[in-house]
Design an enzyme around this catalytic site. Structure first.
Site, PDB file in Angstrom:
ATOM      1  N   LYS A 165       0.863  -1.183   0.000  1.00 31.47           N
ATOM      2  CA  LYS A 165       0.000   0.000   0.000  1.00 31.47           C
ATOM      3  C   LYS A 165       0.897   1.230   0.000  1.00 31.47           C
ATOM      4  O   LYS A 165       1.884   1.278   0.724  1.00 31.47           O
ATOM      5  CB  LYS A 165      -0.876   0.028   1.261  1.00 31.47           C
ATOM      6  CG  LYS A 165      -1.801  -1.157   1.381  1.00 31.47           C
ATOM      7  CD  LYS A 165      -2.716  -1.014   2.573  1.00 31.47           C
ATOM      8  CE  LYS A 165      -1.961  -0.966   3.896  1.00 31.47           C
ATOM      9  NZ  LYS A 165      -2.869  -1.064   5.066  1.00 31.47           N
ATOM     10  N   THR A 201      -8.995   9.718   5.598  1.00 27.73           N
ATOM     11  CA  THR A 201      -8.207   8.500   5.387  1.00 27.73           C
ATOM     12  C   THR A 201      -8.170   7.618   6.623  1.00 27.73           C
ATOM     13  O   THR A 201      -7.397   6.669   6.693  1.00 27.73           O
ATOM     14  CB  THR A 201      -6.757   8.849   4.989  1.00 27.73           C
ATOM     15  OG1 THR A 201      -6.222   9.717   6.000  1.00 27.73           O
ATOM     16  CG2 THR A 201      -6.698   9.544   3.651  1.00 27.73           C
ATOM     17  N   GLY A 233      -8.981   4.672   8.749  1.00 27.12           N
ATOM     18  CA  GLY A 233      -9.542   3.336   8.495  1.00 27.12           C
ATOM     19  C   GLY A 233      -9.402   2.847   7.064  1.00 27.12           C
ATOM     20  O   GLY A 233      -9.999   1.833   6.694  1.00 27.12           O
ATOM     21  N   THR A 234      -8.599   3.523   6.248  1.00 26.70           N
ATOM     22  CA  THR A 234      -8.433   3.055   4.864  1.00 26.70           C
ATOM     23  C   THR A 234      -7.820   1.653   4.825  1.00 26.70           C
ATOM     24  O   THR A 234      -8.216   0.816   4.015  1.00 26.70           O
ATOM     25  CB  THR A 234      -7.530   4.006   4.054  1.00 26.70           C
ATOM     26  OG1 THR A 234      -6.370   4.302   4.842  1.00 26.70           O
ATOM     27  CG2 THR A 234      -8.240   5.291   3.709  1.00 26.70           C
ATOM     28  N   GLY A 235      -6.856   1.420   5.718  1.00 29.23           N
ATOM     29  CA  GLY A 235      -6.188   0.118   5.732  1.00 29.23           C
ATOM     30  C   GLY A 235      -7.148  -0.998   6.102  1.00 29.23           C
ATOM     31  O   GLY A 235      -7.171  -2.058   5.467  1.00 29.23           O
ATOM     32  N   CYS A 236      -7.961  -0.753   7.151  1.00 27.26           N
ATOM     33  CA  CYS A 236      -8.951  -1.749   7.586  1.00 27.26           C
ATOM     34  C   CYS A 236      -9.907  -2.054   6.435  1.00 27.26           C
ATOM     35  O   CYS A 236     -10.247  -3.209   6.165  1.00 27.26           O
ATOM     36  CB  CYS A 236      -9.784  -1.223   8.755  1.00 27.26           C
ATOM     37  SG  CYS A 236      -8.813  -0.617  10.144  1.00 27.26           S
TER      38      CYS A 236
HETATM   39  N1  LIG Z   1      -4.862  10.248   0.100  1.00 25.01           N
HETATM   40  C1  LIG Z   1      -5.131   9.064  -0.467  1.00 25.01           C
HETATM   41  N2  LIG Z   1      -5.567   9.022  -1.729  1.00 25.01           N
HETATM   42  C2  LIG Z   1      -5.842   7.864  -2.324  1.00 25.01           C
HETATM   43  N3  LIG Z   1      -5.719   6.673  -1.730  1.00 25.01           N
HETATM   44  C3  LIG Z   1      -5.282   6.631  -0.460  1.00 25.01           C
HETATM   45  C4  LIG Z   1      -4.975   7.823   0.251  1.00 25.01           C
HETATM   46  N4  LIG Z   1      -4.592   7.472   1.496  1.00 25.01           N
HETATM   47  C5  LIG Z   1      -4.670   6.126   1.553  1.00 25.01           C
HETATM   48  N5  LIG Z   1      -5.082   5.616   0.383  1.00 25.01           N
HETATM   49  C6  LIG Z   1      -5.286   4.209   0.050  1.00 25.01           C
HETATM   50  O1  LIG Z   1      -5.822   3.541   1.170  1.00 25.01           O
HETATM   51  C7  LIG Z   1      -5.198   2.278   1.374  1.00 25.01           C
HETATM   52  C8  LIG Z   1      -4.573   2.180   2.746  1.00 25.01           C
HETATM   53  O2  LIG Z   1      -3.696   3.229   2.881  1.00 25.01           O
HETATM   54  P1  LIG Z   1      -2.455   3.304   3.850  1.00 25.01           P
HETATM   55  O3  LIG Z   1      -1.230   2.931   3.125  1.00 25.01           O
HETATM   56  O4  LIG Z   1      -2.500   4.675   4.410  1.00 25.01           O
HETATM   57  O5  LIG Z   1      -2.780   2.196   4.931  1.00 25.01           O
HETATM   58  P2  LIG Z   1      -2.861   2.237   6.492  1.00 25.01           P
HETATM   59  O6  LIG Z   1      -1.838   3.142   7.056  1.00 25.01           O
HETATM   60  O7  LIG Z   1      -2.801   0.838   6.912  1.00 25.01           O
HETATM   61  O8  LIG Z   1      -4.303   2.817   6.807  1.00 25.01           O
HETATM   62  P3  LIG Z   1      -4.968   2.930   8.271  1.00 25.01           P
HETATM   63  O9  LIG Z   1      -4.851   4.353   8.639  1.00 25.01           O
HETATM   64  O10 LIG Z   1      -6.370   2.535   8.110  1.00 25.01           O
HETATM   65  O11 LIG Z   1      -4.226   2.033   9.157  1.00 25.01           O
HETATM   66  C9  LIG Z   1      -4.199   2.154   0.278  1.00 25.01           C
HETATM   67  O12 LIG Z   1      -4.776   1.380  -0.723  1.00 25.01           O
HETATM   68  C10 LIG Z   1      -3.948   3.533  -0.204  1.00 25.01           C
HETATM   69  O13 LIG Z   1      -3.598   3.547  -1.544  1.00 25.01           O
HETATM   70  C1  LIG Z   2      -9.383  -0.638  16.027  1.00 18.96           C
HETATM   71  C2  LIG Z   2      -8.513  -0.007  15.017  1.00 18.96           C
HETATM   72  N1  LIG Z   2      -7.915  -0.782  14.098  1.00 18.96           N
HETATM   73  C3  LIG Z   2      -7.132  -0.234  13.161  1.00 18.96           C
HETATM   74  C4  LIG Z   2      -6.923   1.119  13.123  1.00 18.96           C
HETATM   75  C5  LIG Z   2      -6.020   1.686  12.044  1.00 18.96           C
HETATM   76  O1  LIG Z   2      -6.427   2.847  11.535  1.00 18.96           O
HETATM   77  C6  LIG Z   2      -7.583   1.911  14.089  1.00 18.96           C
HETATM   78  N2  LIG Z   2      -7.453   3.253  14.119  1.00 18.96           N
HETATM   79  N3  LIG Z   2      -8.364   1.318  15.013  1.00 18.96           N
HETATM   80 MG   LIG Z   3      -3.314   0.236   8.783  1.00 17.17          MG
END
Ligand SMILES: Nc1ncnc2c1ncn2[C@@H]1O[C@H](COP(=O)(O)OP(=O)(O)OP(=O)(O)O)[C@@H](O)[C@H]1O
Ligand SMILES: Cc1ncc(CO)c(N)n1
Ligand SMILES: [Mg+2]
Length: 771
Positions: free
Chosen positions: A428, A461, A463-466
């Protein structure tokens, strides 16, 4: 001459069980057991085989053709034969000749020593099935863009194909299946006992030669293979223990994947289990959640974490697995080494077919969500996964390296990890900088699938990862290949991020809009008549009757008078929707993913063929030679000039030219042809106008396009001066026809015009609705 009907099984071969047992004929073996090839085929089909390949290694062309025609006749005469795919081995000319003779032939199968698959595809008829023999992942990758299925083998050394290469064994078949997005049919020396094992390593079917042809009772032999195939579980209980998952591409699509999230909570609904449940629902699954930790957090940060006793976590896990069969599991925040151990023990006993591990360590807000001393435990836990979805910081921790600062560095880290552990990684790039927020699937055999997405300027952004991991688990759990699943999840999330801020939730990093796509599709599915056309009065006497109160805005190609001016104003809402659509904005900005553009282009190629015919109908009905010439030359331009651009772009980008029209394209095309042929001339020309007029407008909205714009050549066609001149002429014709028309016809024409505008909006939007 064959009596079989020319009625291809077309879509049927895409059925999950199409290739389960695939009979490949061998005339010598059939003869040795006292039977003709057609008789053997009939017996196999009567037993339930639904795919036949006619192979005649020694026969000359004429003899081979006779055999194909005889098999086609046998299929026509056997119950189930209509639904059975008939594939011709090696000889494209024989397949074409058989079709020319009226036989139903569905496709061709070629080997590595035949013409390249892409060349063969160009020679085949639309909708033809193309199979390609491959023996290693690289061959599978080369064939994949052109083929419909792959023949993978030989599984064991075999006498039926003396020129065959070294046998692959189960492991070799599994490796090719894992690397291929297409159904992989195993071939070469497969006995009944090996059949369920091949299914378990990911094969989409078994291709059988001697096991059926040389058997004294080919019907009974077919039944034995089919029973053995069906006896295998859809997913291998042992696969997880081996650290390998069954490739999604080979699993039949499940009706509703049942997906469990094991994660922490977020009471503001943007991350953790809440985000997971919304994402699973949006991706088409049934969502469930086991809570590892209660987190007091909002869009601004984490305030506290409460960990329920491990015994209670175990109770939750058991409550789910005692009752519900799971198609996929996604893990998120696991918080401590104890929780990781408990979830690991549960996974040992309940291996799901798909396990997506999001190795959550730190939240977007910067708060720690995993104990520092649990990193080693998380590293080991990740090895259980089908795929892990670390952000770049987490990837660095897992691989003991410094955080990547470029996509290339992140990919290199992921490669190392995948090779060492056998577990795929989704890289990612949300934490990196630059215009791209692409996701990449990096597999253990070096295969990568890149899905482009633009970086979006937003604070939404959280929770994007979840959300990505949960959507991915759901799509993999439904049977999609890695490329398909990551493609869907990335496109869906991109739309959710882009529209997240509109929800007005919280003042920090806000949640994405998980339901945006669903709401858009819900609107598209509304069966009520389109309101803009509904608003036209039953009779239209005066330009102000249509769209009263709407203020005019400038058109790039100006209206030709009061009537077309009224149409322009009435179309304002749908024009605004087109301009704001994610497809058109992405296209003009150059951020649209190539796959969506290729889909759009192939539909547009299909559309142009129909549009050319609608214009030709108008030429026939035109009241003057000048108008007839206008429509006829526009028709010729569509058929010849424009479609050529589609072909060259798709070929240059290695995208298949798929000219099968989808339902949205069909709906628009037949609406235009219908009005062109059967409605008053004024209605036909009003219906045909938006295609020209709205395209000219989109071209003008694009403005000057930089020379390195990925869709620059395409946008230039919108700005083509010849097309603009034709649009101006068409506007004159419509204005004139409306002026002369009765009030009733005029109203019908306005309705047809507005409906065509709506068709235009749907047409653009369709490329972002796939999956
Ligand atoms: N500003 C953005 N524009 C477009 N896509 C984004 C943006 N920010 C995050 N994403 C997309 O969201 C997904 C997860 O992003 P990221 O790499 O930030 O993961 P993360 O840090 O695990 O997220 P989380 O904050 O939920 O833990 C990826 O597919 C990324 O491409
Ligand atoms: C519970 C939980 N899982 C994952 C994340 C990552 O964004 C968060 N903020 N909270
Ligand atoms: Mg994450």
């Amino acid at each position: 001459m064959s009596g079989a009907k020319q009625d291809p099984v077309a879509d049927q071969p895409r059925d999950a069980d199409r290739w389960a047992v695939y009979l490949v004929t061998d005339a010598n073996q059939c003869a040795a057991s006292g039977r003709s090839v057609p008789d053997t085929v009939s017996a196999a089909v009567a037993a339930g085989v639904r795919a036949i390949q006619v192979r005649a290694k020694d026969a000359h062309g004429g003899g081979f053709l006779e055999e194909v025609l005889a098999v086609a006749d046998a299929l026509a005469a056997t119950p189930g034969g209509q639904d059975t795919a008939l594939i011709v081995n090696d000889r494209i000319d024989v397949a074409l000749a058989a079709r020319a003779a009226g036989a139903r032939v569905d496709g061709v199968h070629v080997g590595q020593s035949d013409l390249p698959a892409g060349r063969v595809r160009e020679m085949l008829w639309p909708g033809a099935i193309l199979g390609v023999s491959v023996g290693e992942p690289a061959e599978a990758a080369a064939a994949a863009p052109h083929a419909d299925y792959l023949g993978v083998g030989p599984v064991v050394d075999t006498a039926t194909k003396p020129d065959a290469r070294a046998s692959l064994g189960l492991g070799g078949v599994a490796a090719v299946c894992a690397a291929s997005p297409l159904p992989c049919v195993a071939i070469g020396g497969i006995d009944v006992a090996a059949t369920p094992r091949l299914r378990a390593v990911g094969a989409a079917g078994v291709a059988i030669v001697s096991g059926i042809c040389a058997h004294p009772d080919p019907g009974a032999a077919s039944t034995a293979y089919l029973d053995a195939w069906r006896s295998a579980k859809n997913r291998p209980p042992s696969a997880r223990a081996e650290g390998r998952s069954m490739p999604a591409s080979a699993r039949p699509h499940l009706r509703l994947p049942r997906v469990l999230s094991i994660a922490g909570t977020d009471p503001t609904g943007g991350a953790g289990t809440a985000a997971d449940l919304k994402s699973i629902t949006a991706a088409g699954g049934y969502g469930m959640a086991v809570v590892t930790s209660l987190v007091a957090q909002n869009t601004r940060g984490v305030r506290g974490v409460h960990l329920p006793p491990i015994a209670f976590l175990n109770e939750q896990l058991a409550a789910v697995s005692d009752d519900v069969e799971l198609d996929a599991v996604k893990t998120g925040m696991l918080a401590t080494a104890d929780i990781i151990a408990a979830v690991g023990a549960w996974l040992d006993a309940h291996a799901p077919a798909v396990l997506v591990v999001d190795p959550v360590m730190v939240a977007t807000s910067g708060d720690r969500l995993l104990d520092a001393d649990a990193e080693a435990a998380m590293r080991a836990f990740c090895r259980r996964a089908t795929v892990i979805t670390p952000n770049t910081d987490e990837l660095a921790v897992l691989t003991h390296q410094r955080p990547a600062t470029t996509q290339a560095e992140a990919i290199a880290q992921a490669r190392g990890w995948a090779q060492e552990t056998g577990t795929a990684v989704v890289v990612k790039t949300g934490h990196l900088h630059g215009p791209s927020a692409a996701n990449l699937w990096v597999g253990p055999h070096g295969e990568t699938h890149r899905v482009d997405a633009p970086r979006i300027e937003t604070t939404a952004t959280h929770g994007t990862g979840c959300s990505l991991a949960s959507a991915l688990a759901t799509r993999l759990g439904s049977g999609e290949s890695p490329a398909e699943a990551l493609g869907w999840a990335t496109r869906w999330l991109s739309e959710a991020i882009a529209n997240g801020a509109d929800q007005r939730v919280g003042s920090g990093h806000g949640p994405v809009d998980h339901a945006h796509r669903a709401r858009r599709l819900q609107r598209a599915a509304d069966p009520r008549p389109w309101t803009e056309a509904d608003a036209v009065p039953r009779q239209w006497h005066h330009p102000d009757d249509v769209a009263p109160g709407l203020t005019p805005d400038a058109a790039a190609c100006p209206p030709a008078g009061p009537w077309t001016s009224a149409l322009w104003r009435a179309a304002a809402p749908v024009r605004a929707r087109i301009a704001a659509s994610s497809f058109v904005t992405g296209l003009l900005r150059g951020t649209l993913d190539q796959e969506s553009f290729a889909f759009y282009l192939s539909q547009d190629a299909a559309y142009l063929t129909g549009y050319a015919r609608a214009l030709a109908a108008l030429a026939v009905r035109a009241p003057s030679a000048a108008q007839a010439a206008l429509w006829a030359s526009a028709s010729a331009h569509c058929e010849l000039g424009e479609a050529e651009l589609h072909r060259t772009w798709l070929a240059a980008h290695s995208e298949p030219l798929d000219v099968r029209s989808g339902p949205i394209t069909d709906g628009y095309v037949w609406f235009l042809i219908g009005h062109g042929l059967a409605s008053p001339y004024v209605v036909g020309v009003a219906a045909a106008l938006p295609c020209m007029w709205l395209y000219a407008q989109t071209g003008a909205d694009a403005g000057a396009v930089p020379h390195d714009h990925p869709y620059g050549a395409w946008i230039a066609t919108y700005q083509d001066p010849e097309a603009l001149a034709a649009t101006t002429d068409a506007l004159g014709v419509v204005e004139d026809a409306l002026e002369r028309a009765s009030a009733l016809e005029r109203a019908d024409a306005a309705r047809a015009f507005l409906t065509a505008c709506r068709h235009e909006a749907e047409f653009f939007d369709q490329a972002t609705r796939r999956g």
